[in-house]
Design an enzyme around this catalytic site. Structure first.
Site, PDB file in Angstrom:
ATOM      1  CE  LYS A  51      -3.796  -2.371   2.415  1.00  0.00           C
ATOM      2  NZ  LYS A  51      -4.776  -2.270   3.535  1.00  0.00           N
ATOM      3  CG  HIS A  62      -5.179  -6.320  -0.125  1.00  0.00           C
ATOM      4  ND1 HIS A  62      -6.343  -6.484   0.588  1.00  0.00           N
ATOM      5  CD2 HIS A  62      -5.273  -7.108  -1.234  1.00  0.00           C
ATOM      6  CE1 HIS A  62      -7.122  -7.340  -0.079  1.00  0.00           C
ATOM      7  NE2 HIS A  62      -6.503  -7.736  -1.170  1.00  0.00           N
ATOM      8  CG  ASN A  77      -3.475  -2.437   6.979  1.00  0.00           C
ATOM      9  OD1 ASN A  77      -3.354  -2.128   5.801  1.00  0.00           O
ATOM     10  ND2 ASN A  77      -4.472  -3.176   7.412  1.00  0.00           N
ATOM     11  CD  GLU A 137      -8.774  -9.183  -3.417  1.00  0.00           C
ATOM     12  OE1 GLU A 137      -7.615  -9.577  -3.160  1.00  0.00           O
ATOM     13  OE2 GLU A 137      -9.594  -8.895  -2.528  1.00  0.00           O
ATOM     14  CE1 TYR A 159      -9.419  -3.125   1.359  1.00  0.00           C
ATOM     15  CE2 TYR A 159      -8.642  -1.096   0.358  1.00  0.00           C
ATOM     16  CZ  TYR A 159      -8.390  -2.291   1.021  1.00  0.00           C
ATOM     17  OH  TYR A 159      -7.096  -2.640   1.344  1.00  0.00           O
TER      18      TYR A 159
HETATM   19  P1  TYD Z   1     -10.585  -5.824   5.793  1.00  0.00           P
HETATM   20  O1  TYD Z   1     -10.938  -6.302   4.422  1.00  0.00           O
HETATM   21  O2  TYD Z   1     -11.574  -6.065   6.902  1.00  0.00           O
HETATM   22  O3  TYD Z   1      -9.190  -6.470   6.311  1.00  0.00           O
HETATM   23  P2  TYD Z   1      -7.872  -6.987   5.541  1.00  0.00           P
HETATM   24  O4  TYD Z   1      -7.188  -5.823   4.897  1.00  0.00           O
HETATM   25  O5  TYD Z   1      -7.019  -7.582   6.639  1.00  0.00           O
HETATM   26  O6  TYD Z   1      -8.345  -8.027   4.551  1.00  0.00           O
HETATM   27  O7  TYD Z   1     -10.289  -4.272   5.773  1.00  0.00           O
HETATM   28  C1  TYD Z   1      -9.705  -3.674   4.653  1.00  0.00           C
HETATM   29  C2  TYD Z   1      -8.892  -2.510   5.111  1.00  0.00           C
HETATM   30  O8  TYD Z   1      -9.741  -1.537   5.701  1.00  0.00           O
HETATM   31  C3  TYD Z   1      -7.849  -2.820   6.171  1.00  0.00           C
HETATM   32  O9  TYD Z   1      -6.669  -3.382   5.643  1.00  0.00           O
HETATM   33  C4  TYD Z   1      -7.640  -1.479   6.780  1.00  0.00           C
HETATM   34  C5  TYD Z   1      -9.015  -0.828   6.700  1.00  0.00           C
HETATM   35  N1  TYD Z   1      -9.732  -0.906   8.000  1.00  0.00           N
HETATM   36  C6  TYD Z   1      -9.752   0.212   8.810  1.00  0.00           C
HETATM   37  O10 TYD Z   1      -9.195   1.264   8.471  1.00  0.00           O
HETATM   38  N2  TYD Z   1     -10.410   0.129  10.017  1.00  0.00           N
HETATM   39  C7  TYD Z   1     -11.027  -1.011  10.430  1.00  0.00           C
HETATM   40  O11 TYD Z   1     -11.624  -1.017  11.556  1.00  0.00           O
HETATM   41  C8  TYD Z   1     -11.007  -2.160   9.580  1.00  0.00           C
HETATM   42  C9  TYD Z   1     -11.682  -3.439   9.998  1.00  0.00           C
HETATM   43  C10 TYD Z   1     -10.347  -2.049   8.358  1.00  0.00           C
END
Ligand code: TYD
Length: 134
Positions: free
Chosen positions: A9, A115, A112, A126, A49
């Site tokens: 990211k 992905h 974070n 995807e 998303y």
């Molecule tokens: P998600 O698809 O639930 O998790 P992952 O990326 O682990 O598959 O969420 C997508 C993204 O949304 C996640 O990487 C970061 C963001 N996010 C937030 O900003 N706050 C949150 O509370 C959650 C659950 C996700």
């Protein structure tokens, strides 16, 4: 052999972590089938998303994902989908344990670093979305 979609990211690219993240996948002997760097459009980010569109953090998430270049990887290996999810660590920053990519590098749940597809169904969707030329 399975395939999965990984995105480094914008904060991962900005913080110059591309090499260290890819090193982990190579250390695990996963194969990089395809890779490119580019900026995701708002439309693509919103489709990616779509399952989160009703969440309060959705606008912030889309703004972040389109804020700068990302690196997209098509990885291949045995059980690569579950394996790479394990290497990423938990979504919630407080639950991402040290030793995982998020546990070692991420400072916020929204920003974070990485992905990865979470199921064979989503991996297929995807990969089509981010490697539509294949
Ligand atoms: P998600 O698809 O639930 O998790 P992952 O990326 O682990 O598959 O969420 C997508 C993204 O949304 C996640 O990487 C970061 C963001 N996010 C937030 O900003 N706050 C949150 O509370 C959650 C659950 C996700």
């Amino acid at each position: 052999m399975e395939q999965t979609l990984v995105i480094i990211k914008p904060d991962g690219v900005e913080r110059k972590l591309i090499g260290r993240i890819i090193q982990r996948f190579e250390d695990k002997n996963l194969t990089i089938k395809e890779m490119y760097q580019g900026v995701i459009s708002k439309d693509v980010a919103e489709s990616h998303y779509a399952h989160l569109k009703d969440k309060s953090f959705f606008p912030e998430l889309i703004a972040y994902m389109t804020s700068g270049p990302v690196v997209c990887l098509l990885l291949e290996g045995n059980d690569v989908i579950a394996l790479v999810r394990q290497m990423l660590g938990a979504t919630n920053i407080l639950k991402a344990v040290p030793g995982t990519i998020r546990g070692d590098f991420a400072c916020s749940t929204t920003e974070n670093i990485v992905h990865a597809s979470d199921s064979p169904e989503n991996a297929a969707i995807e990969i089509r979305r981010f490697f539509s030329h294949l």
